[in-house]
Scaffold this motif. Structure first.
Motif, PDB file in Angstrom:
ATOM      1  N   LEU A  53      46.829 -46.107  43.222  1.00 23.11           N
ATOM      2  CA  LEU A  53      46.747 -46.860  41.978  1.00 23.11           C
ATOM      3  C   LEU A  53      45.286 -46.869  41.542  1.00 23.11           C
ATOM      4  CD1 LEU A  53      48.718 -48.653  40.207  1.00 23.11           C
ATOM      5  CD2 LEU A  53      47.663 -50.601  41.338  1.00 23.11           C
ATOM      6  N   LEU A  54      44.976 -46.208  40.440  1.00 20.41           N
ATOM      7  CA  LEU A  54      43.607 -46.076  39.957  1.00 20.41           C
ATOM      8  C   LEU A  54      43.316 -47.077  38.847  1.00 20.41           C
ATOM      9  CD1 LEU A  54      43.367 -42.188  39.642  1.00 20.41           C
ATOM     10  CD2 LEU A  54      42.675 -43.613  41.596  1.00 20.41           C
ATOM     11  N   ARG A  55      42.074 -47.516  38.789  1.00 23.86           N
ATOM     12  CA  ARG A  55      41.578 -48.304  37.658  1.00 23.86           C
ATOM     13  C   ARG A  55      40.958 -47.305  36.694  1.00 23.86           C
ATOM     14  NH1 ARG A  55      42.249 -52.669  34.477  1.00 23.86           N
ATOM     15  NH2 ARG A  55      40.297 -53.721  33.935  1.00 23.86           N
ATOM     16  N   THR A  56      41.462 -47.243  35.468  1.00 21.23           N
ATOM     17  CA  THR A  56      41.039 -46.202  34.538  1.00 21.23           C
ATOM     18  C   THR A  56      40.449 -46.790  33.257  1.00 21.23           C
ATOM     19  OG1 THR A  56      43.255 -46.088  33.533  1.00 21.23           O
ATOM     20  CG2 THR A  56      42.801 -44.616  35.405  1.00 21.23           C
ATOM     21  N   LEU A  57      39.633 -45.994  32.609  1.00 21.59           N
ATOM     22  CA  LEU A  57      39.075 -46.328  31.299  1.00 21.59           C
ATOM     23  C   LEU A  57      38.906 -45.026  30.539  1.00 21.59           C
ATOM     24  CD1 LEU A  57      37.827 -48.524  29.415  1.00 21.59           C
ATOM     25  CD2 LEU A  57      35.607 -47.898  30.381  1.00 21.59           C
ATOM     26  N   PRO A  58      39.604 -44.875  29.403  1.00 21.02           N
ATOM     27  CA  PRO A  58      39.511 -43.617  28.662  1.00 21.02           C
ATOM     28  C   PRO A  58      38.124 -43.410  28.067  1.00 21.02           C
ATOM     29  CG  PRO A  58      40.722 -45.266  27.402  1.00 21.02           C
ATOM     30  CD  PRO A  58      40.505 -45.847  28.761  1.00 21.02           C
ATOM     31  N   PRO A  59      37.743 -42.171  27.840  1.00 22.58           N
ATOM     32  CA  PRO A  59      36.435 -41.898  27.228  1.00 22.58           C
ATOM     33  C   PRO A  59      36.352 -42.526  25.841  1.00 22.58           C
ATOM     34  CG  PRO A  59      37.410 -39.895  28.129  1.00 22.58           C
ATOM     35  CD  PRO A  59      38.481 -40.943  28.150  1.00 22.58           C
ATOM     36  N   HIS A 128      37.435 -43.263  35.372  1.00 21.85           N
ATOM     37  CA  HIS A 128      36.943 -44.490  34.746  1.00 21.85           C
ATOM     38  C   HIS A 128      35.666 -44.079  34.021  1.00 21.85           C
ATOM     39  CE1 HIS A 128      35.290 -48.480  34.174  1.00 21.85           C
ATOM     40  NE2 HIS A 128      36.387 -49.026  34.685  1.00 21.85           N
ATOM     41  N   SER A 129      35.719 -44.002  32.698  1.00 20.73           N
ATOM     42  CA  SER A 129      34.632 -43.374  31.956  1.00 20.73           C
ATOM     43  C   SER A 129      33.308 -44.114  32.094  1.00 20.73           C
ATOM     44  CB  SER A 129      35.001 -43.241  30.478  1.00 20.73           C
ATOM     45  OG  SER A 129      35.175 -44.507  29.871  1.00 20.73           O
ATOM     46  N   ALA A 130      33.343 -45.430  32.321  1.00 18.48           N
ATOM     47  CA  ALA A 130      32.087 -46.170  32.482  1.00 18.48           C
ATOM     48  C   ALA A 130      31.395 -45.817  33.799  1.00 18.48           C
ATOM     49  CB  ALA A 130      32.328 -47.673  32.415  1.00 18.48           C
ATOM     50  N   LEU A 131      32.178 -45.315  34.762  1.00 12.56           N
ATOM     51  CA  LEU A 131      31.621 -44.909  36.050  1.00 12.56           C
ATOM     52  C   LEU A 131      31.504 -43.396  36.175  1.00 12.56           C
ATOM     53  CD1 LEU A 131      33.687 -47.322  38.351  1.00 12.56           C
ATOM     54  CD2 LEU A 131      31.361 -47.640  37.492  1.00 12.56           C
ATOM     55  N   ALA A 132      32.160 -42.683  35.246  1.00 12.81           N
ATOM     56  CA  ALA A 132      32.153 -41.220  35.240  1.00 12.81           C
ATOM     57  C   ALA A 132      32.745 -40.639  36.520  1.00 12.81           C
ATOM     58  CB  ALA A 132      30.742 -40.681  35.018  1.00 12.81           C
ATOM     59  N   THR A 133      33.770 -41.300  37.052  1.00 10.00           N
ATOM     60  CA  THR A 133      34.417 -40.849  38.287  1.00 10.00           C
ATOM     61  C   THR A 133      35.722 -41.623  38.462  1.00 10.00           C
ATOM     62  OG1 THR A 133      34.103 -40.566  40.675  1.00 10.00           O
ATOM     63  CG2 THR A 133      33.272 -42.584  39.715  1.00 10.00           C
ATOM     64  N   PRO A 134      36.666 -41.114  39.238  1.00  9.12           N
ATOM     65  CA  PRO A 134      37.850 -41.914  39.582  1.00  9.12           C
ATOM     66  C   PRO A 134      37.441 -43.151  40.380  1.00  9.12           C
ATOM     67  CG  PRO A 134      38.277 -39.596  39.981  1.00  9.12           C
ATOM     68  CD  PRO A 134      36.809 -39.714  39.707  1.00  9.12           C
ATOM     69  N   TYR A 135      38.218 -44.210  40.217  1.00  7.41           N
ATOM     70  CA  TYR A 135      37.854 -45.508  40.807  1.00  7.41           C
ATOM     71  C   TYR A 135      39.117 -46.303  41.069  1.00  7.41           C
ATOM     72  CZ  TYR A 135      35.788 -50.235  40.935  1.00  7.41           C
ATOM     73  OH  TYR A 135      35.417 -51.500  41.293  1.00  7.41           O
ATOM     74  N   ALA A 136      39.094 -47.136  42.117  1.00 11.60           N
ATOM     75  CA  ALA A 136      40.253 -47.979  42.449  1.00 11.60           C
ATOM     76  C   ALA A 136      39.776 -49.368  42.845  1.00 11.60           C
ATOM     77  CB  ALA A 136      41.057 -47.366  43.589  1.00 11.60           C
ATOM     78  N   ASP A 147      44.589 -55.169  44.455  1.00  9.91           N
ATOM     79  CA  ASP A 147      43.780 -54.795  45.619  1.00  9.91           C
ATOM     80  C   ASP A 147      44.572 -54.902  46.919  1.00  9.91           C
ATOM     81  OD1 ASP A 147      42.151 -55.633  43.368  1.00  9.91           O
ATOM     82  OD2 ASP A 147      40.413 -55.392  44.676  1.00  9.91           O
ATOM     83  N   ARG A 148      45.528 -55.818  46.938  1.00  9.79           N
ATOM     84  CA  ARG A 148      46.359 -55.985  48.146  1.00  9.79           C
ATOM     85  C   ARG A 148      47.103 -54.686  48.449  1.00  9.79           C
ATOM     86  NH1 ARG A 148      48.395 -56.115  52.290  1.00  9.79           N
ATOM     87  NH2 ARG A 148      49.815 -57.634  53.233  1.00  9.79           N
ATOM     88  N   TYR A 149      47.619 -54.046  47.411  1.00 10.96           N
ATOM     89  CA  TYR A 149      48.367 -52.806  47.587  1.00 10.96           C
ATOM     90  C   TYR A 149      47.421 -51.631  47.797  1.00 10.96           C
ATOM     91  CZ  TYR A 149      52.358 -55.528  46.009  1.00 10.96           C
ATOM     92  OH  TYR A 149      53.344 -56.481  45.901  1.00 10.96           O
ATOM     93  N   GLY A 150      46.322 -51.601  47.057  1.00 15.58           N
ATOM     94  CA  GLY A 150      45.359 -50.517  47.221  1.00 15.58           C
ATOM     95  C   GLY A 150      44.783 -50.468  48.617  1.00 15.58           C
ATOM     96  N   SER A 151      44.494 -51.639  49.180  1.00 16.74           N
ATOM     97  CA  SER A 151      43.960 -51.688  50.541  1.00 16.74           C
ATOM     98  C   SER A 151      44.961 -51.136  51.548  1.00 16.74           C
ATOM     99  CB  SER A 151      43.588 -53.133  50.910  1.00 16.74           C
ATOM    100  OG  SER A 151      42.571 -53.620  50.057  1.00 16.74           O
ATOM    101  N   GLU A 152      46.236 -51.504  51.386  1.00 19.28           N
ATOM    102  CA  GLU A 152      47.270 -51.014  52.308  1.00 19.28           C
ATOM    103  C   GLU A 152      47.406 -49.498  52.221  1.00 19.28           C
ATOM    104  OE1 GLU A 152      49.034 -52.351  54.637  1.00 19.28           O
ATOM    105  OE2 GLU A 152      48.505 -54.460  54.356  1.00 19.28           O
ATOM    106  N   ILE A 153      47.284 -48.951  51.001  1.00 11.70           N
ATOM    107  CA  ILE A 153      47.382 -47.506  50.835  1.00 11.70           C
ATOM    108  C   ILE A 153      46.242 -46.813  51.568  1.00 11.70           C
ATOM    109  CG2 ILE A 153      47.205 -45.645  49.138  1.00 11.70           C
ATOM    110  CD1 ILE A 153      48.644 -47.532  47.147  1.00 11.70           C
ATOM    111  N   CYS A 154      45.031 -47.325  51.396  1.00 13.21           N
ATOM    112  CA  CYS A 154      43.869 -46.704  52.044  1.00 13.21           C
ATOM    113  C   CYS A 154      43.935 -46.838  53.566  1.00 13.21           C
ATOM    114  CB  CYS A 154      42.584 -47.317  51.500  1.00 13.21           C
ATOM    115  SG  CYS A 154      42.232 -46.866  49.785  1.00 13.21           S
ATOM    116  N   LEU A 155      44.399 -47.984  54.049  1.00 12.29           N
ATOM    117  CA  LEU A 155      44.537 -48.161  55.494  1.00 12.29           C
ATOM    118  C   LEU A 155      45.526 -47.161  56.080  1.00 12.29           C
ATOM    119  CD1 LEU A 155      44.608 -52.073  55.769  1.00 12.29           C
ATOM    120  CD2 LEU A 155      42.872 -50.540  56.726  1.00 12.29           C
TER     121      LEU A 155
END
Length: 287
Positions: A53-59, A128-136, A147-155
């Motif tokens: 699950l990514l946090r995104t921001l269009p250009p 995420h255009s403000a970071l110029a990279t994918p971000y979660a 974040d609860r789900y994102g953490s479980e995915i990464c673990l």
């Protein structure tokens, strides 16, 4: 890319409630950088595993950048043609009225943020255009649901285990759930600030204040003003407000039970460019 717009904060001192303009401490900036790095690493894990699950921001649209350049020109803030948007923003001082208004205008490029859930096929919008990279989002599982789900995915990915079924089942609904909860949380927080603003202003009904115009609607029908002391941010339904200028307003009405404060422009006020803040003054809050 980040905007240095301090936020309003409710403070309680000896049973007295009031609102202040708060700037982030240096250590909070360091913490934010660590969180950003963690989120970038988490996004890479998810993309490599093709689940997450990514946090995104269009250009930002080129038209939006052109609009900001027009605003900078109107505010008499130099923006050379060869200067990038990030370099321009980093040079703005939120304690100067015109710069504060410019920072508010720059939030235009931060609209459209959301979440992209995926399991298998990668989403078209990944950066995420403000970071110029994918971000979660993974660093605040006690505060933010996603974040609860994102953490479980990464673990699971890091341990070489399958992502739990309960996480996979929740992924498709999470973007909509986060959008709805963010709206509710923002309305709740704004309601608290409005209430405390009204409490602080109640003894000052009829008094005049100096305010800075930090935002004006596209049709020019109304704008947002900021008063430094007490720390207040409100709409002013007056056409033709001077963006970045200082005006005099009178507190016309206060309703503490409704959390509503109404101001009116003092007749005969001549808008002028907002002066630089004196030492000890706080910057404007985030819009």
């Amino acid at each position: 890319m980040s905007l240095r717009i301090p936020e309003q904060e409710v403070v309680v001192e000896q049973e007295q409630w009031h609102v202040v303009h708060r700037s982030a401490l240096p250590v909070e900036g360091w913490n934010a950088q660590i969180s950003l790095l963690t989120g970038i690493a988490a996004a890479r894990l998810m993309l490599d595993a093709r689940v997450g699950l990514l946090r995104t921001l269009p250009p930002a649209a080129e038209s939006s950048v052109r609009k900001l350049r027009t605003t900078a020109e109107a505010l008499s803030i130099p923006w050379p043609g060869d200067m990038s948007y990030p370099d321009f923003v980093h040079g703005l001082d939120p304690e100067i009225g015109a710069h504060a208004a410019m920072l508010y205008s720059c939030t235009l490029l931060f609209r459209g943020a959301g979440y992209e859930a995926f399991n298998g096929a990668l989403p078209e919008q990944r950066a995420h255009s403000a970071l110029a990279t994918p971000y979660a989002h993974v660093t605040a599982p006690l505060r933010r649901l996603v974040d609860r789900y994102g953490s479980e995915i990464c673990l699971a990915i890091s341990a070489g285990r399958p992502v739990p079924d309960w996480v996979l089942a929740a992924l498709p609904q999470l973007p909509a759930e986060m959008a709805a909860s963010s709206r509710t949380a923002s309305a709740y927080e704004r309601g608290i600030v409005n209430m405390v603003e009204a409490m602080a202003l109640a003894p000052h009904a009829g008094e005049a204040f100096t305010a800075t115009v930090v935002d004006v609607k596209p049709d020019g029908s109304r704008g947002t003003i900021v008063i430094r002391d007490p720390a207040v941010e409100v709409f002013l339904a007056v056409p033709g407000l001077p963006l970045g200028g200082a005006i005099t307003v009178r507190l016309a009405n206060v309703d503490v039970s409704e959390g509503r404060s109404e101001f009116e422009l003092v007749q005969g006020t001549t808008p002028r460019q907002a002066p630089e803040a004196t030492p000890g003054q706080s910057p404007v809050p985030q819009h």
